[in-house]
Design a protein around this motif. Structure first.
Motif, PDB file in Angstrom:
ATOM      1  N   CYS A   1     -38.046   2.001 -17.227  1.00  0.00           N
ATOM      2  CA  CYS A   1     -36.850   1.777 -18.047  1.00  0.00           C
ATOM      3  C   CYS A   1     -35.710   1.194 -17.215  1.00  0.00           C
ATOM      4  N   ASN A   2     -35.517   1.710 -15.991  1.00  0.00           N
ATOM      5  CA  ASN A   2     -34.382   1.247 -15.177  1.00  0.00           C
ATOM      6  C   ASN A   2     -34.662  -0.052 -14.432  1.00  0.00           C
ATOM      7  N   THR A   3     -35.853  -0.641 -14.638  1.00  0.00           N
ATOM      8  CA  THR A   3     -36.132  -1.983 -14.093  1.00  0.00           C
ATOM      9  C   THR A   3     -36.477  -2.944 -15.229  1.00  0.00           C
ATOM     10  N   ALA A   4     -35.972  -2.640 -16.426  1.00  0.00           N
ATOM     11  CA  ALA A   4     -36.250  -3.462 -17.610  1.00  0.00           C
ATOM     12  C   ALA A   4     -35.782  -4.900 -17.416  1.00  0.00           C
ATOM     13  N   ILE A   5     -36.519  -5.831 -18.013  1.00  0.00           N
ATOM     14  CA  ILE A   5     -36.090  -7.236 -18.032  1.00  0.00           C
ATOM     15  C   ILE A   5     -34.901  -7.361 -18.988  1.00  0.00           C
ATOM     16  N   VAL A   6     -33.829  -7.966 -18.515  1.00  0.00           N
ATOM     17  CA  VAL A   6     -32.631  -8.143 -19.340  1.00  0.00           C
ATOM     18  C   VAL A   6     -32.807  -9.374 -20.225  1.00  0.00           C
ATOM     19  N   ILE A   7     -32.656  -9.189 -21.533  1.00  0.00           N
ATOM     20  CA  ILE A   7     -32.686 -10.308 -22.480  1.00  0.00           C
ATOM     21  C   ILE A   7     -31.286 -10.923 -22.497  1.00  0.00           C
ATOM     22  N   PRO A   8     -31.153 -12.180 -22.049  1.00  0.00           N
ATOM     23  CA  PRO A   8     -29.801 -12.738 -21.881  1.00  0.00           C
ATOM     24  C   PRO A   8     -29.132 -13.135 -23.188  1.00  0.00           C
ATOM     25  N   SER A   9     -29.918 -13.630 -24.144  1.00  0.00           N
ATOM     26  CA  SER A   9     -29.357 -14.079 -25.413  1.00  0.00           C
ATOM     27  C   SER A   9     -30.472 -14.141 -26.447  1.00  0.00           C
ATOM     28  N   LEU A  10     -30.067 -14.262 -27.697  1.00  0.00           N
ATOM     29  CA  LEU A  10     -31.028 -14.335 -28.804  1.00  0.00           C
ATOM     30  C   LEU A  10     -30.930 -15.690 -29.490  1.00  0.00           C
ATOM     31  N   PRO A  11     -32.025 -16.221 -30.070  1.00  0.00           N
ATOM     32  CA  PRO A  11     -33.361 -15.611 -30.123  1.00  0.00           C
ATOM     33  C   PRO A  11     -34.051 -15.630 -28.759  1.00  0.00           C
ATOM     34  N   TYR A  12     -34.942 -14.644 -28.568  1.00  0.00           N
ATOM     35  CA  TYR A  12     -35.656 -14.477 -27.305  1.00  0.00           C
ATOM     36  C   TYR A  12     -37.146 -14.377 -27.610  1.00  0.00           C
ATOM     37  N   GLN A  13     -37.939 -15.138 -26.882  1.00  0.00           N
ATOM     38  CA  GLN A  13     -39.396 -15.117 -27.045  1.00  0.00           C
ATOM     39  C   GLN A  13     -40.020 -15.226 -25.663  1.00  0.00           C
ATOM     40  N   GLN A  14     -40.884 -14.274 -25.332  1.00  0.00           N
ATOM     41  CA  GLN A  14     -41.434 -14.242 -23.975  1.00  0.00           C
ATOM     42  C   GLN A  14     -42.828 -13.613 -23.975  1.00  0.00           C
ATOM     43  N   SER A  15     -43.712 -14.175 -23.144  1.00  0.00           N
ATOM     44  CA  SER A  15     -45.024 -13.563 -22.918  1.00  0.00           C
ATOM     45  C   SER A  15     -44.902 -12.524 -21.811  1.00  0.00           C
ATOM     46  N   GLY A  16     -45.729 -11.489 -21.888  1.00  0.00           N
ATOM     47  CA  GLY A  16     -45.729 -10.445 -20.875  1.00  0.00           C
ATOM     48  C   GLY A  16     -47.079  -9.766 -20.810  1.00  0.00           C
ATOM     49  N   THR A  17     -47.186  -8.747 -19.979  1.00  0.00           N
ATOM     50  CA  THR A  17     -48.431  -7.992 -19.861  1.00  0.00           C
ATOM     51  C   THR A  17     -48.121  -6.534 -19.551  1.00  0.00           C
ATOM     52  N   THR A  18     -48.984  -5.665 -20.073  1.00  0.00           N
ATOM     53  CA  THR A  18     -48.886  -4.244 -19.740  1.00  0.00           C
ATOM     54  C   THR A  18     -49.964  -3.831 -18.742  1.00  0.00           C
ATOM     55  N   PHE A  19     -50.749  -4.794 -18.240  1.00  0.00           N
ATOM     56  CA  PHE A  19     -51.770  -4.460 -17.242  1.00  0.00           C
ATOM     57  C   PHE A  19     -51.134  -3.756 -16.048  1.00  0.00           C
ATOM     58  N   GLY A  20     -51.667  -2.585 -15.724  1.00  0.00           N
ATOM     59  CA  GLY A  20     -51.190  -1.849 -14.566  1.00  0.00           C
ATOM     60  C   GLY A  20     -49.961  -1.007 -14.803  1.00  0.00           C
ATOM     61  N   ALA A  21     -49.395  -1.060 -16.015  1.00  0.00           N
ATOM     62  CA  ALA A  21     -48.204  -0.266 -16.298  1.00  0.00           C
ATOM     63  C   ALA A  21     -48.541   1.228 -16.278  1.00  0.00           C
ATOM     64  N   LEU A  22     -47.619   2.017 -15.779  1.00  0.00           N
ATOM     65  CA  LEU A  22     -47.812   3.461 -15.657  1.00  0.00           C
ATOM     66  C   LEU A  22     -47.212   4.182 -16.870  1.00  0.00           C
ATOM     67  N   PRO A  23     -47.687   5.389 -17.180  1.00  0.00           N
ATOM     68  CA  PRO A  23     -47.121   6.141 -18.300  1.00  0.00           C
ATOM     69  C   PRO A  23     -45.617   6.355 -18.134  1.00  0.00           C
ATOM     70  N   ASP A  24     -44.918   6.325 -19.264  1.00  0.00           N
ATOM     71  CA  ASP A  24     -43.465   6.433 -19.233  1.00  0.00           C
ATOM     72  C   ASP A  24     -42.962   7.835 -19.530  1.00  0.00           C
ATOM     73  N   PHE A  25     -43.748   8.622 -20.233  1.00  0.00           N
ATOM     74  CA  PHE A  25     -43.310   9.959 -20.622  1.00  0.00           C
ATOM     75  C   PHE A  25     -44.466  10.937 -20.445  1.00  0.00           C
ATOM     76  N   ASP A  26     -44.138  12.212 -20.301  1.00  0.00           N
ATOM     77  CA  ASP A  26     -45.176  13.243 -20.231  1.00  0.00           C
ATOM     78  C   ASP A  26     -45.166  14.119 -21.469  1.00  0.00           C
TER      79      ASP A  26
END
Length: 253
Positions: A124-149
């Protein structure tokens, strides 16, 4: 277990054999029959990452964590399978037992263990900042770690994903969308601790909500529960506010 081969680094790929191996337990362990006999490997990651361990299809793989090799010290990680994908936490020793499901003379096998890079916007504290709208971006969750327990925003605990953030300069309706194979959760709040995050709407592939001026919104893209990850596209847009949106700007007839 206490003479396990140490895996020095990942990725690791090695041939081995269970010929002549003696039984490791005298009772059921990690959902496998008692007296299953096999051989051991061990690995301790220096940083938290998702790990995948695989043995040949004619073998079974059990993964343990724990402080030692006694039955009482070993904790099963996942279920017995030919492939195990799990979160390997930093400085935790993991032990891999390659065997058949029950007692067997043994056979040759190959073991593969690999890890995955953690995305830069994994937290959460290293989130990508969306500079303006509209915003469209490709991304991946490969390797992402759990966020909550624990359950958060009506989604299962241990769901793992990546984060984006946007702060509107004026109040507008916002629509955020992720691919149909993903789930999108939207939060507001002053920080990234569980106690500071407030859920906006329910978990869904699309969220439409009022984005208030100068409020920071955080978008978590993930599956519904723990998953190795996949590619996705995120879209966030806003809508112009009509000139006669307020009572005091009503159109005069």
């Amino acid at each position: 277990c206490n003479t396990a081969i140490v895996i020095p680094s990942l990725p690791y790929q090695q041939s081995g054999t269970t010929f002549g191996a003696l039984p490791d337990f005298d009772k059921v362990s990690c959902n496998a029959y008692a007296y299953a006999n096999g051989v051991w490997y061990t690995y301790t990651p220096s940083e938290s990452r998702i790990l995948t361990a695989t043995a040949d299809s004619n073998q079974r793989l059990r993964v343990y964590s724990g402080e030692g090799c006694n039955d009482e010290q070993l904790t099963c990680v996942g279920r017995i399978s030919t492939t195990q994908t799990f979160v390997g936490y930093a400085n935790v020793q993991y032990r891999f037992l390659v065997s058949k499901g029950s007692f067997d003379l043994g056979s040759a096998f190959q073991i593969d263990v690999k890890d995955y890079n953690v995305p830069a916007n994994d937290k959460c504290n290293t989130a990508i900042v969306i500079p303006s709208l509209p915003y469209q971006q490709s991304g991946t969750t490969f390797g992402a770690l759990p966020d909550f327990d624990k359950v958060s925003c009506n989604a299962y605990a241990y769901a793992n994903g990546v984060w984006y953030t946007y702060t509107p300069s004026e109040s507008r309706i916002l629509t955020a969308t992720a691919d149909s194979n993903q789930r999108l959760r939207v939060y507001s709040g002053e920080g990234c601790n569980d106690e500071q995050l407030t859920c906006v709407g329910r978990i869904s592939t699309t969220q439409t909500f009022v984005g208030y001026a100068n409020v920071q919104y955080r978008f978590l893209v993930s599956k519904g529960s723990f998953d190795l990850g996949s590619a996705f596209q995120i879209d966030v847009k806003d809508y112009n506010v009509p000139a006669n949106d307020k009572c005091n700007t009503a159109i005069v007839i």
